[in-house]
Design a protein around this motif. Structure first.
Motif: not given
Length: 148
Positions: A58-68
C-alpha cells in the motif's frame, strides 16, 4: 493498482492514515486511527480507494465521504483525505487516486468533488489545479470547535 479498500486492508491503510495525520501535525496514534477507519468501513460511512505498488504494498489512499448539497439539490462527494507515501511521490499515484474518485463520483451522480487542503500545501494545490479543480473565491469555510 488502485482499488476500493476493505476491512482486510485496515492495517496497511492505518499505517498510511497515521502518516497522513502526522503530516498535518496530529500525534501518531495507530490504535485510535485504526478504530476510526474500521468504524468508517464497517458502517459504510466512507469510500476509500487505495494505491498499491507492483509488490502489492500500500502506497496511498483517498478517503471520500458522500454528502448532499442543498444548492445543487444533489449528492456531492467530499475528497476528505488524500495521501501518498513520501518515498513514491511524483509518480502519478495521487492523480490515479483522484481519477478513481472522479469515476466513483460519476457513478453516484455527484456533479462535483469538493476538497480542502492546507494553505501552504502548494504541491497538492498545483496538482488539483492541473486536474481541473477550481479554488472557491466566493465562499469562505468556517469551523466551530465545540468543547467536550
Amino acid at each position: 493498482m488502485i482499488r476500493k479498500a476493505t476491512l482486510t486492508d485496515i492495517d496497511a491503510l492505518t499505517i498510511l492514515f497515521d502518516q497522513y495525520l502526522v503530516f498535518y501535525k496530529k500525534p501518531s496514534d495507530i490504535k485510535t486511527h485504526k478504530n476510526f477507519l474500521t468504524e468508517r468501513l464497517e458502517n459504510n460511512d466512507a469510500i476509500v480507494f487505495m494505491a498499491f505498488d507492483e509488490e502489492n504494498k500500500a502506497i496511498g489512499f483517498a478517503l471520500n465521504y458522500i454528502t448532499f448539497s442543498s444548492l445543487l439539490l444533489s449528492k456531492i462527494l467530499i475528497l476528505n483525505d488524500l495521501f501518498v507515501d513520501s518515498s513514491i511521490r511524483k509518480k502519478g499515484t495521487a492523480r490515479a487516486l483522484i481519477e478513481e474518485t472522479k469515476k466513483f463520483a460519476q457513478e453516484i451522480g455527484s456533479p462535483i468533488i469538493r476538497l480542502r487542503t492546507a494553505k501552504n500545501n502548494f504541491v497538492a494545490q498545483n496538482l488539483y489545479q492541473k486536474m481541473g479543480f477550481v479554488r472557491d473565491e466566493h465562499l469562505y469555510g468556517y469551523d466551530l470547535t465545540l468543547t467536550k
